[in-house]
Design an enzyme around this catalytic site. Structure first.
Site, PDB file in Angstrom:
ATOM      1  N   LYS A 121       0.852  -1.196   0.000  1.00 43.32           N
ATOM      2  CA  LYS A 121       0.000   0.000   0.000  1.00 43.32           C
ATOM      3  C   LYS A 121       0.884   1.241   0.000  1.00 43.32           C
ATOM      4  O   LYS A 121       1.712   1.425   0.891  1.00 43.32           O
ATOM      5  CB  LYS A 121      -0.908   0.014   1.232  1.00 43.32           C
ATOM      6  CG  LYS A 121      -1.852   1.215   1.245  1.00 43.32           C
ATOM      7  CD  LYS A 121      -2.890   1.117   2.350  1.00 43.32           C
ATOM      8  CE  LYS A 121      -2.416   1.681   3.644  1.00 43.32           C
ATOM      9  NZ  LYS A 121      -2.211   3.133   3.658  1.00 43.32           N
ATOM     10  N   ASP A 131      -3.329   4.391  -1.842  1.00 39.57           N
ATOM     11  CA  ASP A 131      -4.232   4.888  -0.784  1.00 39.57           C
ATOM     12  C   ASP A 131      -4.103   6.397  -0.642  1.00 39.57           C
ATOM     13  O   ASP A 131      -3.460   6.897   0.278  1.00 39.57           O
ATOM     14  CB  ASP A 131      -3.858   4.174   0.530  1.00 39.57           C
ATOM     15  CG  ASP A 131      -4.790   4.525   1.668  1.00 39.57           C
ATOM     16  OD1 ASP A 131      -5.922   4.964   1.397  1.00 39.57           O
ATOM     17  OD2 ASP A 131      -4.389   4.341   2.836  1.00 39.57           O
ATOM     18  N   LYS A 176      -6.840   8.374  -0.576  1.00 39.72           N
ATOM     19  CA  LYS A 176      -8.063   8.835   0.116  1.00 39.72           C
ATOM     20  C   LYS A 176      -8.588  10.123  -0.519  1.00 39.72           C
ATOM     21  O   LYS A 176      -8.720  11.165   0.130  1.00 39.72           O
ATOM     22  CB  LYS A 176      -7.799   9.046   1.606  1.00 39.72           C
ATOM     23  CG  LYS A 176      -7.339   7.799   2.335  1.00 39.72           C
ATOM     24  CD  LYS A 176      -7.268   8.030   3.822  1.00 39.72           C
ATOM     25  CE  LYS A 176      -6.856   6.794   4.583  1.00 39.72           C
ATOM     26  NZ  LYS A 176      -5.442   6.401   4.347  1.00 39.72           N
ATOM     27  N   ASP A 221     -12.964  15.175  -3.144  1.00 41.37           N
ATOM     28  CA  ASP A 221     -13.011  16.479  -3.805  1.00 41.37           C
ATOM     29  C   ASP A 221     -14.301  16.579  -4.611  1.00 41.37           C
ATOM     30  O   ASP A 221     -15.141  15.672  -4.561  1.00 41.37           O
ATOM     31  CB  ASP A 221     -11.756  16.645  -4.702  1.00 41.37           C
ATOM     32  CG  ASP A 221     -11.269  18.085  -4.718  1.00 41.37           C
ATOM     33  OD1 ASP A 221     -12.107  18.986  -4.945  1.00 41.37           O
ATOM     34  OD2 ASP A 221     -10.067  18.314  -4.523  1.00 41.37           O
ATOM     35  N   THR A 274      -9.994   4.421  10.970  1.00 38.15           N
ATOM     36  CA  THR A 274      -9.927   3.555  12.162  1.00 38.15           C
ATOM     37  C   THR A 274      -9.301   4.266  13.369  1.00 38.15           C
ATOM     38  O   THR A 274      -9.217   3.694  14.445  1.00 38.15           O
ATOM     39  CB  THR A 274      -9.157   2.262  11.832  1.00 38.15           C
ATOM     40  OG1 THR A 274      -8.083   2.586  10.955  1.00 38.15           O
ATOM     41  CG2 THR A 274     -10.035   1.243  11.177  1.00 38.15           C
ATOM     42  N   ARG A 301       2.721  -0.776  10.663  1.00 37.84           N
ATOM     43  CA  ARG A 301       3.728  -0.759  11.723  1.00 37.84           C
ATOM     44  C   ARG A 301       4.008  -2.086  12.417  1.00 37.84           C
ATOM     45  O   ARG A 301       5.173  -2.341  12.745  1.00 37.84           O
ATOM     46  CB  ARG A 301       3.375   0.349  12.737  1.00 37.84           C
ATOM     47  CG  ARG A 301       3.615   1.731  12.161  1.00 37.84           C
ATOM     48  CD  ARG A 301       2.876   2.805  12.921  1.00 37.84           C
ATOM     49  NE  ARG A 301       1.442   2.710  12.718  1.00 37.84           N
ATOM     50  CZ  ARG A 301       0.544   3.527  13.252  1.00 37.84           C
ATOM     51  NH1 ARG A 301       0.940   4.504  14.039  1.00 37.84           N
ATOM     52  NH2 ARG A 301      -0.743   3.385  13.002  1.00 37.84           N
TER      53      ARG A 301
HETATM   54  O1  C5P Z   1       0.631   0.997  10.733  1.00 38.54           O
HETATM   55  P1  C5P Z   1      -0.811   0.590  10.597  1.00 38.54           P
HETATM   56  O2  C5P Z   1      -1.004  -0.917  10.526  1.00 38.54           O
HETATM   57  O3  C5P Z   1      -1.700   1.264  11.623  1.00 38.54           O
HETATM   58  O4  C5P Z   1      -1.216   1.139   9.157  1.00 38.54           O
HETATM   59  C1  C5P Z   1      -2.544   1.200   8.717  1.00 38.54           C
HETATM   60  C2  C5P Z   1      -2.557   1.856   7.383  1.00 38.54           C
HETATM   61  O5  C5P Z   1      -3.919   1.890   6.929  1.00 38.54           O
HETATM   62  C3  C5P Z   1      -2.069   3.299   7.364  1.00 38.54           C
HETATM   63  O6  C5P Z   1      -1.364   3.466   6.144  1.00 38.54           O
HETATM   64  C4  C5P Z   1      -3.323   4.142   7.371  1.00 38.54           C
HETATM   65  O7  C5P Z   1      -3.179   5.333   6.639  1.00 38.54           O
HETATM   66  C5  C5P Z   1      -4.318   3.237   6.652  1.00 38.54           C
HETATM   67  N1  C5P Z   1      -5.724   3.432   6.991  1.00 38.54           N
HETATM   68  C6  C5P Z   1      -6.206   3.389   8.279  1.00 38.54           C
HETATM   69  N2  C5P Z   1      -7.537   3.567   8.521  1.00 38.54           N
HETATM   70  C7  C5P Z   1      -8.385   3.768   7.512  1.00 38.54           C
HETATM   71  C8  C5P Z   1      -7.909   3.813   6.211  1.00 38.54           C
HETATM   72  C9  C5P Z   1      -6.557   3.625   5.971  1.00 38.54           C
HETATM   73  O8  C5P Z   1      -5.443   3.146   9.208  1.00 38.54           O
HETATM   74  N3  C5P Z   1      -9.674   3.853   7.759  1.00 38.54           N
END
Ligand code: C5P
Length: 241
Positions: A36, A63, A65, A68, A127, A219
């Site tokens: 991603k 991603d 997002k 607009d 989230t 992460r």
């Molecule tokens: O590091 P982590 O596992 O928290 O990464 C989650 C990824 O998913 C990040 O790149 C974040 O921008 C993305 N994301 C999110 N919640 C959403 C949509 C995308 O955490 N609703």
């Protein structure tokens, strides 16, 4: 599930790295299928990063997002589709007109580039939000699950291919929106790992068992002492050997 099938369910979020760090990480994980590219990497490295990852043989979830007015969403999605990204995010709250035009333009863009049409995924509620924050910061009194359902419904009616939701919402959304509508979930944390800024979380296995089409993990893999072992442990948890 074979390791290949498990790896196909796991999307590695490439946040917090530059291009050379990204390539050094992905070279270490031969099973990797999906990556991603988020705003951070896209803004620092530009659209060429998508092409470089595709040329390396990976499937790319772009991603950005996007949110607009319809004409701008349409133009951005047309260009994004031409880069070969297979999944592209837009915000459901951009509204039906923006979503419909974004979807149509993505199809046109990929056709012009002789590529398969990408799937657009609509972001419902990030989230990192919970009901309390929705109420205190945005005066939204609706329970978060209801808000997510409403936004997923907008996306579904606009013909979008799926949505991004928290793993806690996957089960109820799956009852409302049948396949091929995809449910992709970040907010994934293997047992024992830090939740960071994610508020609505689940383990990889639980999320897939609840009906997630794919999970996004950043992460817990990228910042672990051994990213390759962490990636493999998640594949194993999902049923790969
Ligand atoms: O590091 P982590 O596992 O928290 O990464 C989650 C990824 O998913 C990040 O790149 C974040 O921008 C993305 N994301 C999110 N919640 C959403 C949509 C995308 O955490 N609703």
């Amino acid at each position: 599930m074979s390791t290949k099938q498990s790896a196909d369910k796991l999307i590695l979020a490439l946040d917090g790295m530059n291009k050379s760090e990204v390539f050094s990480l992905i070279r270490d994980i031969p099973e990797l299928c999906w990556v991603k590219v988020g705003l951070e990497l896209f803004i620092s490295e530009g659209p060429d990063i998508v092409i470089a990852l595709r040329d390396y043989g990976l499937k790319v979830f772009l991603d950005l997002k996007l949110h607009d007015i319809p004409v701008t969403m349409a133009g951005a999605c047309r260009n994004a589709a031409q880069s070969g990204a297979e999944l592209i995010t837009v915000h459901a709250c951009a509204g039906i007109d923006s979503l419909v035009q974004a979807n149509e333009s993505a199809k046109e863009g990929s056709a012009q580039a002789n590529l398969p049409a990408p799937t657009l995924l609509a972001v419902t509620i990030l989230t990192s939000w919970n009901s309390m924050k929705l109420k205190s910061e945005l005066s939204l009194d609706q329970p978060i699950e209801k808000r997510v359902e409403l936004l997923a419904d907008l996306a579904f009616k606009a013909g979008i291919g799926g949505c991004i939701c928290s793993p806690l919402e996957v089960k109820s959304l799956r009852q409302l929106f049948s396949l091929p509508f995809q449910l992709v979930t970040p907010g994934i944390r293997p047992k024992g790992s830090s939740s960071d800024d994610q508020l609505r979380i689940m383990t990889p296995k639980e999320a897939i068992q609840c009906g997630a089409s794919r999970i996004v993990v950043g992460r817990p893999i990228t910042q672990s002492i051994s990213p390759v072992s962490s990636f493999q442990a998640i594949c194993k948890e999902l049923g790969g050997s």
